[in-house]
Design an enzyme around this catalytic site. Structure first.
Site, PDB file in Angstrom:
ATOM      1  N   LYS A  69       0.800  -1.226   0.000  1.00  6.94           N
ATOM      2  CA  LYS A  69       0.000   0.000   0.000  1.00  6.94           C
ATOM      3  C   LYS A  69       0.833   1.276   0.000  1.00  6.94           C
ATOM      4  CE  LYS A  69      -4.180  -1.869   2.150  1.00  6.94           C
ATOM      5  NZ  LYS A  69      -5.195  -1.674   3.220  1.00  6.94           N
ATOM      6  N   ASP A 105     -10.345   3.604   2.550  1.00 11.88           N
ATOM      7  CA  ASP A 105     -10.602   3.187   3.938  1.00 11.88           C
ATOM      8  C   ASP A 105     -11.395   4.241   4.703  1.00 11.88           C
ATOM      9  OD1 ASP A 105      -9.374   0.727   3.672  1.00 11.88           O
ATOM     10  OD2 ASP A 105      -7.418   1.455   4.343  1.00 11.88           O
TER      11      ASP A 105
END
Length: 460
Positions: A69, A105
């Site tokens: 990520k 997220d």
């Protein structure tokens, strides 16, 4: 698949057990898009090659999972403001010359909280943890207007570092670091905090733990949000509820961060709430095998839940549970006497206790649910854990026809004007029922056999 099929996927290491292919291929089917989604195992040293190769192969987009990520960010032509602030990317969207990176997220957490009716603006907040998930949560809380956020972490230096970073990014001095051991020094004395639990403590298989075990701490929390999604009810959530607060788990955050990625790849396409409800159950079935197999019938009094449950059970070889009967057995008295002697709130608490007992039994059956049981938020979440929730949707006229004059056993219908009372209750309850259910069946003018057959068809 054909020459016009667009391809998306997920890169990670490992990636073999990702649930993303199942979810995104389902969204493509539901939205009618010619899209296929596949997993790609990519070793850490090959991330750059993977991104270049995906672009060369005309992939529409990618999800990015651990451990890539952060590393993937150096290979992108553009990075969204939220992703840059959070310092991690989990979604790549194709654009001219390469991919743009997003982090869904925080947006997924926001959509999950919105769905649960949890406001951020003006709230006093607690945030447990100072890892990557905490950074996304802290950024969201600060950006969305929380009054103050006490960031509790075992390592105070790390909490201070994260607080300084997020305060600087948002231009607000709102995140306040605090050592976890000092939670007893939180200002005030009332139940005035929204709390987000962002650590992995309590995640399966270590499910009997919480970051803080002290019951007094939970008396400060009016609403708890746990980002852990397995189990669906964590010890943190149980402690919040036991103290009188409300709590939600991380399943919806997981669900919506994926849906937001799908919508980024396909501008103008919206994954509707019916599709999200089905996907939610699919995730639950994957995360907690053995649960979610029962058929749960909800609806207004007179909708025919008991008759349909009996027919369904007889046709498909299942046991029947009537929640009202279970509660009468637990209390040792009829429901109308519980209302008369203890009040409605005591009755609703008995409903919650009964649902928890059904979850522990972990059996497949058909469950007929009392009309008011879904009104309590905690009960709605427990129903969804029990199985596929089917709303038997009924009109006011059908209710009155079925109930006739005999409403003496219905405490909620007392009064001179029964029609007006039914209309009032139904107007209030129907939106709750629709929010709770995975499926809806119109029962007006239909036989019990027809209704049972349709339920079986849509639950397969």
């Amino acid at each position: 698949m054909n020459g016009k099929t667009r391809v998306c996927g997920v890169i990670g290491c490992p990636v073999e057990h990702s649930m993303s292919p199942q979810m995104h291929n389902f969204y493509a089917e539901r939205t009618g898009l010619n899209l296929a989604y596949v997993p790609f195992r990519v070793e850490p040293q090959a991330v750059g090659d993977a991104v270049k190769g995906a672009y060369a192969l005309n992939l529409l987009g990618l999800n990015v999972t651990v451990p890539h990520k952060q590393r993937v960010m150096e290979y992108l032509v553009e990075i969204d403001e939220d992703a840059r602030a959070i310092g991690a990317v989990n979604t790549l969207v194709r654009m001219e010359g390469g991919y743009k990176g997003y982090n869904t997220d925080a947006a997924g957490l926001k959509r999950a909280m919105d769905r649960a009716g949890i406001a951020i603006r003006g709230q006093r907040c607690l945030l447990l943890g100072a890892g990557g998930a905490a950074k996304a949560a802290a950024y969201l809380l600060a950006r969305e207007g929380a009054d103050e956020v006490f960031l509790l972490n075992r390592n105070l230096d790390r909490a201070a570092q994260l607080a300084g970073c997020v305060n600087g990014l948002t231009g607000r001095d709102v995140i306040r670091p605090m050592a976890l051991a000092d939670y007893g020094r939180l200002p005030g004395t009332g139940r005035d905090f929204l709390c987000i639990q962002s650590t992995s403590v309590g995640m399966h298989p270590d499910t009997d733990r919480a970051v803080i075990e002290d019951e007094a701490f939970y008396e400060r929390i009016h609403t708890g949000v746990d980002i852990v999604y397995t189990p669906s009810e964590t010890k943190f959530m149980r402690l919040v509820r036991a103290s009188g607060g409300s709590a939600v788990g991380g399943l919806d955050m997981l669900l919506y961060q994926g849906i937001i990625a799908y919508e980024l790849w396909n501008p103008g396409t919206v994954v509707d709430e019916e599709t999200a409800s089905i996907a939610r159950q699919m995730l639950l079935d994957q995360l907690e095998p053995g649960r979610g197999k029962s058929v749960v019938l909800i609806g207004f009094m007179g909708a025919g839940k008991t008759s349909v449950a009996d027919r369904y059970a007889a046709d498909y070889g299942l046991a029947v549970v009537d929640t009202d009967q279970r509660i009468e057995e637990m209390a040792g008295m009829p429901i109308k006497d519980i209302f008369a002697s203890q009040g409605e709130e005591a009755f609703r608490a008995l409903e919650t206790e009964m649902l928890r007992a059904l979850l522990k039994e972990n059996e497949t059956r058909v469950i007929s649910v009392g009309g008011g049981l879904p009104l309590r938020e905690e009960n709605r979440e427990l129903l969804k854990q029990l199985g596929t929730v089917v709303l038997l949707d009924v009109s006011v006229d059908t209710v009155l026809e079925r109930l006739g004059r005999d409403v003496s056993s219905r405490p909620m219908l007392r009064g001179d004007d029964v029609r007006a009372r039914v209309e009032e209750l139904m107007a209030f309850r129907r939106p709750v029922y629709r929010e709770t259910c995975h499926r809806m069946v119109d029962v007006n003018g239909r036989t019990v056999e027809e209704i049972a057959a349709e339920i079986h068809k849509i639950c397969q």
